[in-house]
Design a protein around this motif. Structure first.
Motif, mmCIF file in Angstrom:
data_model
loop_
_atom_site.group_PDB
_atom_site.id
_atom_site.type_symbol
_atom_site.label_atom_id
_atom_site.label_comp_id
_atom_site.label_asym_id
_atom_site.label_seq_id
_atom_site.Cartn_x
_atom_site.Cartn_y
_atom_site.Cartn_z
ATOM 1 N N LEU A 130 0.950 -1.203 0.119
ATOM 2 C CA LEU A 130 0.042 -0.025 -0.227
ATOM 3 C C LEU A 130 1.078 1.322 0.045
ATOM 4 O O LEU A 130 0.705 2.185 -0.783
ATOM 5 C CB LEU A 130 -0.805 -0.002 1.324
ATOM 6 C CG LEU A 130 -1.749 1.225 1.484
ATOM 7 C CD1 LEU A 130 -2.768 1.499 0.051
ATOM 8 C CD2 LEU A 130 -2.476 1.221 2.587
ATOM 9 N N ALA A 131 1.984 1.299 0.625
ATOM 10 C CA ALA A 131 2.980 2.417 0.958
ATOM 11 C C ALA A 131 3.590 2.624 -0.631
ATOM 12 O O ALA A 131 3.655 3.804 -1.044
ATOM 13 C CB ALA A 131 3.916 2.069 1.758
ATOM 14 N N VAL A 132 3.750 1.536 -1.290
ATOM 15 C CA VAL A 132 4.114 1.665 -2.607
ATOM 16 C C VAL A 132 3.371 2.391 -3.489
ATOM 17 O O VAL A 132 3.324 3.247 -4.267
ATOM 18 C CB VAL A 132 4.673 0.360 -3.205
ATOM 19 C CG1 VAL A 132 4.939 0.282 -4.848
ATOM 20 C CG2 VAL A 132 5.883 -0.283 -2.392
ATOM 21 N N GLU A 167 3.327 5.651 -5.469
ATOM 22 C CA GLU A 167 3.227 5.986 -7.007
ATOM 23 C C GLU A 167 2.057 6.511 -7.663
ATOM 24 O O GLU A 167 2.071 7.159 -8.612
ATOM 25 C CB GLU A 167 3.296 4.440 -7.581
ATOM 26 C CG GLU A 167 4.551 3.855 -7.519
ATOM 27 C CD GLU A 167 4.687 2.189 -8.071
ATOM 28 O OE1 GLU A 167 5.659 1.756 -8.360
ATOM 29 O OE2 GLU A 167 3.475 1.804 -8.243
ATOM 30 N N HIS A 168 0.953 6.693 -6.716
ATOM 31 C CA HIS A 168 0.034 7.522 -7.038
ATOM 32 C C HIS A 168 0.403 8.768 -7.030
ATOM 33 O O HIS A 168 -0.078 9.762 -7.989
ATOM 34 C CB HIS A 168 -1.117 7.118 -5.967
ATOM 35 C CG HIS A 168 -2.378 7.996 -6.273
ATOM 36 N ND1 HIS A 168 -2.687 9.159 -5.982
ATOM 37 C CD2 HIS A 168 -3.684 7.286 -6.897
ATOM 38 C CE1 HIS A 168 -3.962 9.508 -6.490
ATOM 39 N NE2 HIS A 168 -4.559 8.214 -7.030
ATOM 40 N N GLN A 169 1.123 9.505 -6.114
ATOM 41 C CA GLN A 169 1.822 10.666 -5.984
ATOM 42 C C GLN A 169 2.667 11.230 -7.276
ATOM 43 O O GLN A 169 2.704 12.098 -7.654
ATOM 44 C CB GLN A 169 2.194 11.042 -4.632
ATOM 45 C CG GLN A 169 1.339 10.758 -3.551
ATOM 46 C CD GLN A 169 0.071 11.761 -3.662
ATOM 47 O OE1 GLN A 169 -0.957 11.408 -3.702
ATOM 48 N NE2 GLN A 169 0.640 13.252 -4.135
ATOM 49 N N SER A 170 3.588 10.049 -7.424
ATOM 50 C CA SER A 170 4.555 10.292 -8.506
ATOM 51 C C SER A 170 3.966 10.659 -9.838
ATOM 52 O O SER A 170 4.489 11.156 -10.764
ATOM 53 C CB SER A 170 5.547 9.113 -8.584
ATOM 54 O OG SER A 170 4.705 7.900 -9.084
ATOM 55 N N LYS A 171 2.530 10.198 -10.025
ATOM 56 C CA LYS A 171 1.832 10.315 -11.227
ATOM 57 C C LYS A 171 1.198 11.828 -11.248
ATOM 58 O O LYS A 171 0.574 12.184 -12.291
ATOM 59 C CB LYS A 171 0.802 9.114 -11.471
ATOM 60 C CG LYS A 171 1.452 7.956 -11.926
ATOM 61 C CD LYS A 171 0.273 6.880 -11.944
ATOM 62 C CE LYS A 171 0.904 5.408 -12.189
ATOM 63 N NZ LYS A 171 -0.126 4.276 -12.419
ATOM 64 N N GLY A 172 1.236 12.486 -10.248
ATOM 65 C CA GLY A 172 0.641 13.692 -10.318
ATOM 66 C C GLY A 172 -0.717 13.775 -9.982
ATOM 67 O O GLY A 172 -1.580 14.501 -10.457
ATOM 68 N N ASN A 173 -1.213 12.649 -9.167
ATOM 69 C CA ASN A 173 -2.625 12.297 -9.422
ATOM 70 C C ASN A 173 -3.125 13.299 -7.886
ATOM 71 O O ASN A 173 -3.513 12.378 -6.857
ATOM 72 C CB ASN A 173 -2.954 10.991 -8.907
ATOM 73 C CG ASN A 173 -2.821 10.356 -10.236
ATOM 74 O OD1 ASN A 173 -2.951 10.734 -11.411
ATOM 75 N ND2 ASN A 173 -2.406 9.097 -9.998
ATOM 76 N N ASN A 205 1.620 -1.979 -11.891
ATOM 77 C CA ASN A 205 2.605 -1.093 -12.595
ATOM 78 C C ASN A 205 3.726 -1.918 -13.205
ATOM 79 O O ASN A 205 4.631 -2.001 -12.308
ATOM 80 C CB ASN A 205 2.887 0.194 -11.593
ATOM 81 C CG ASN A 205 3.801 1.154 -12.287
ATOM 82 O OD1 ASN A 205 4.139 0.869 -13.373
ATOM 83 N ND2 ASN A 205 4.550 1.946 -11.621
ATOM 84 N N PRO A 206 3.811 -2.585 -14.278
ATOM 85 C CA PRO A 206 5.063 -3.060 -14.674
ATOM 86 C C PRO A 206 6.175 -2.467 -14.597
ATOM 87 O O PRO A 206 7.386 -3.222 -14.769
ATOM 88 C CB PRO A 206 4.509 -3.559 -16.011
ATOM 89 C CG PRO A 206 3.039 -3.532 -16.008
ATOM 90 C CD PRO A 206 2.623 -2.503 -15.130
ATOM 91 N N ALA A 207 6.196 -0.899 -14.623
ATOM 92 C CA ALA A 207 7.547 -0.073 -14.815
ATOM 93 C C ALA A 207 7.684 0.190 -13.167
ATOM 94 O O ALA A 207 8.593 1.137 -13.288
ATOM 95 C CB ALA A 207 7.103 1.005 -15.693
ATOM 96 N N SER A 208 7.230 -0.374 -12.395
ATOM 97 C CA SER A 208 7.414 0.263 -10.852
ATOM 98 C C SER A 208 8.903 0.150 -10.530
ATOM 99 O O SER A 208 9.654 -0.964 -10.920
ATOM 100 C CB SER A 208 6.744 -0.610 -10.208
ATOM 101 O OG SER A 208 6.937 -0.193 -8.651
ATOM 102 N N GLN A 209 9.523 1.298 -9.845
ATOM 103 C CA GLN A 209 10.769 1.125 -9.364
ATOM 104 C C GLN A 209 10.933 0.058 -8.235
ATOM 105 O O GLN A 209 11.918 -0.042 -7.477
ATOM 106 C CB GLN A 209 11.160 2.536 -8.940
ATOM 107 C CG GLN A 209 10.363 3.199 -8.028
ATOM 108 C CD GLN A 209 10.840 4.520 -7.472
ATOM 109 O OE1 GLN A 209 12.132 4.734 -7.406
ATOM 110 N NE2 GLN A 209 10.173 5.554 -7.183
#
Length: 437
Positions: free
Chosen positions: A22-24, A28-34, A75-79
């Motif tokens: 969930l933390a991930v 990633e939700h924030q990194s997309k500018g959502n 998200n297949p491109a996840s870091q």
């Protein structure tokens, strides 16, 4: 001392793989500018991240593909993917050369620790949530947050946190056979390695393992290989170990689409899910482990030195300790008779009960709706259905098998599940709920 109250959009109770995922997802939700930032704080009773540490046996492998990690299916491109971990560790090529979809449990645990290191500012360990309380709402206004009291288990100080959403993920609860309590000679599999390392192996001559699932079989194999002078008795209610069904069509039961099919299904269809596909995960063993154990027993027979005993169609009726000896009274289903077995150590690999959040929810519990069978009503986004007076979100990561199916407490659907919870939290926010933490 009680500190000044803090405010978070999300407070996670427990920080195992589910809330780490969930933390991930929130990151990633924030990194997309959502939209506006979603603040989060997680509290974990353990002193550090730990996922079945006492079952990290040498060579024990995962039962799911490495691609079913914290993020890839969402998200297949996840870091934060397992592949990203391998690349960071410099082992990507070597892992590929193994030509194996299933990493060892130890390597997967290392991956979880690697991912967790990016969230050290959001998780507090040695912290136990002691109460969840409703605020003193003014007038008839619906409650849009709760007060969470957290106790530091080392300093015994308390911390008061306000949460607009809580996500409960306290994990499975070890289950012992009825009437049997744990002590220094009687263990549950969840504490196996810790207790095993403290044993004087030279003094151990007889070990019994109760259970017919993966953990039981792995422990039998490990003890047999590690203490060459000991006899090992595998006690199981079945005739033998049953193989786990990991074939392609059966594995579809863990797909994200299967959650929709289960959630929207009738009681009859839900019963069919469990009846036909429980053998994908519950009370079953991987083919490789079964064959290993059978080979060891066969080799014993050839040598004339039997050390591995399979006590099938048997159940433990009672246990009595006399000094350092543990006497088991066993009931044979085969002939309906009882018999005794004396051992030095008894290990109960008897599974786990689902997370039960009732006590944890405190004052919130009376506002949570239940179905005709007294179970919590859970929305498709894993949010508890609550009465009209409560608008804050209460989400469960576990304890939702009755609504969401077989994968509710498993890693198989963890990335999708956490993403759905993160999306739900973001979508349900009102303009006045933007973070001030």
């Amino acid at each position: 001392m009680e500190t000044q109250s803090e405010v978070y959009d999300v407070v996670g109770i427990g920080f195992g793989p589910s809330n780490l995922s969930l933390a991930v997802a929130l990151e990633e939700h924030q990194s997309k500018g959502n939209g506006n930032p979603i603040s989060a704080a997680f509290f974990e009773r353990q002193p550090a991240l730990g996922w079945h540490r006492n079952m990290l046996l040498p060579s024990a492998k995962m039962q799911i593909s490495f691609l079913k990690d914290l993020s890839t299916f969402r998200n297949p491109a996840s870091q934060f993917s397992f592949i990203a971990y391998l690349h960071a560790a410099g082992r990507l090529a070597q892992f590929v050369n193994n030509q194996d979809f299933f990493p060892t449990r130890q390597e997967f645990h290392d991956y979880l620790e690697w991912a967790e290191s990016s969230f050290s500012d959001r998780v507090t360990y040695s912290s136990e949530v002691t109460s969840i309380r409703l605020p003193q709402a003014a007038g008839e206004q619906p409650v849009d947050h709760v007060q969470v009291e957290v106790r530091d288990t080392s300093s015994r100080g308390t911390r008061l946190v306000r949460a607009r959403n809580i996500v409960v993920s306290t994990g499975l609860v070890p289950r012992m056979p009825v009437g049997i309590d744990r002590d220094e000679r009687i263990w549950h599999s969840s504490e196996f390695l810790e207790k095993f390392r403290k044993l004087d192996h030279g003094q151990v001559k007889k070990v019994a393992v109760v259970g017919a699932g993966q953990s039981a079989a792995e422990i039998v194999r490990f003890v047999y290989d590690t203490i060459p002078g000991a006899s090992v008795s595998a006690i199981m209610p079945s005739y033998g170990y049953s193989i786990a069904d990991d074939t392609p069509f059966a594995n579809k039961i863990f797909d994200a689409d299967a959650v929709d099919d289960y959630y929207n299904g009738t009681e009859r269809s839900k019963d069919s899910f469990w009846r036909y596909h429980k053998n994908t995960n519950y009370g079953v063993v991987d083919d490789e482990v079964i064959r290993d154990l059978h080979q060891r027993a066969y080799d014993d027979e050839v040598r004339g030195t039997p050390r591995l005993n399979f006590l099938n169609l048997s159940r433990v009726d009672s246990v009595k300790q006399t000094g350092d000896d543990v006497r088991l009274t066993l009931h044979s289903v085969r002939n309906d008779e009882t018999y005794h077995l004396d051992v030095d150590v008894l290990i109960c690999a008897t599974g786990y009960d689902s997370m039960e959040p009732t006590e944890m929810l405190g004052e919130l519990e009376s506002h949570c709706l239940r179905d005709e069978q007294g179970r919590f009503r859970v929305e498709r986004d894993y949010r508890l259905a609550t009465g009209p007076g409560v608008h804050c979100g209460v989400y469960l990561q576990g304890g939702t098998e009755h609504t969401h199916g077989l994968a509710s407490s498993l890693l198989s659907n963890i990335a999708i599940r956490s993403g759905e919870i993160a999306d739900s939290i973001a979508e349900r926010r009102t303009p006045r709920q933007f973070s001030t933490a």
